[in-house]
Write an enzyme that holds these catalytic residues in place. Structure first.
Site, mmCIF file in Angstrom:
data_model
loop_
_atom_site.group_PDB
_atom_site.id
_atom_site.type_symbol
_atom_site.label_atom_id
_atom_site.label_comp_id
_atom_site.label_asym_id
_atom_site.label_seq_id
_atom_site.Cartn_x
_atom_site.Cartn_y
_atom_site.Cartn_z
ATOM 1 C CE LYS A 1 -4.367 -0.217 2.525
ATOM 2 N NZ LYS A 1 -4.928 -0.021 3.870
ATOM 3 C CB VAL A 2 2.165 3.627 -2.187
ATOM 4 C CG1 VAL A 2 3.295 2.613 -2.216
ATOM 5 C CG2 VAL A 2 1.348 3.577 -3.469
#
Ligand code: E4P
Length: 220
Positions: free
Chosen positions: A83-84
């Site tokens: 996840k960014v």
């Protein structure tokens, strides 16, 4: 639509996983912090428990350290999804991780414009946060509808992961709009199975069954 749990609590995950309907888990730094344990240990248990996508979130803010962190997280298990955040550094990192064959989830998405960017970097999935929009008197479901339409119009393959869901109807409506994945907390997941008529019906069936078994049925 795939159903994910939004938690880092392994007991909650084990319980729902036994139902046979759990396709993945999303975590975020707040959820992992809540467990009060070594994050790697928390993630490893989840990655082993669930045969599906497990989102592990980066915490670095600059692109280079975020990329290194993302590589490390992706290396924890083949089912890890990195996840960014929806920031310029998050987009840059997501693009680089994707080029390495790592699946990326772009998180903290609130508008179709942001979702457009996530699709353009070739993200594996995008996470619009419906409930947090509703919390500030905006329309989370409208944002999701627009994102689904935009992706369909453009033929984007990025999965729409409806997140920050607060109640069962959020899940159902996300499904009707064509979201690929819905992630929800444990309490929302358990509410999906419940209906008072199910409980009343089951109680009546079992009461009748007990009467038959105990031989006190009234024959006309
Ligand atoms: C999703 O990936 C997020 O962890 C989550 O859905 C956020 O939900 P919240 O708004 O209930 O914290």
């Amino acid at each position: 639509m795939r159903l994910f749990l939004d938690t880092a609590d392994i007991d909650e995950i084990r319980e729902i996983n036994r139902w046979g309907v759990l396709s993945g888990v999303t975590t975020n730094p707040s959820l992992v912090a809540k467990e009060g344990q070594d994050p790697d240990q928390v993630w490893k248990e989840i990655l082993t428990e669930v045969d599906g996508d497990i989102s592990l979130e980066t915490t670095e803010l600059e692109a280079d350290p975020m990329y290194e962190e993302g590589k490390r997280l992706a290396g924890m298990a083949p089912n890890a999804v990195v996840k960014v955040p929806m920031t310029p550094a998050g987009l840059e990192t997501g693009k680089r991780l994707g080029a390495d064959g790592i699946r990326v989830n772009v998180t903290l998405v609130f508008t179709p414009a942001q979702a457009l960017l996530a699709a353009e970097i070739g993200a594996y999935c995008v996470s619009p946060f419906l409930g947090r929009l509703d919390d500030i008197a905006a329309d989370g479901m409208k944002a999701l509808r627009d994102i689904c339409e935009l992706y369909a119009a453009q033929g984007y393959v990025t999965n729409v992961l409806a997140a920050s869901l607060r109640h069962p109807m959020h899940v159902v409506e996300a499904g009707l709009l064509g979201a690929d994945i819905a992630t929800m907390p444990y309490d929302v997941f358990t509410k999906l199975v419940k209906h008072p008529l199910t409980d009343i019906g089951l109680e009546k069936f079992l009461a009748d069954w007990r009467k038959l078994r105990d031989g006190d049925t009234q024959q006309p």
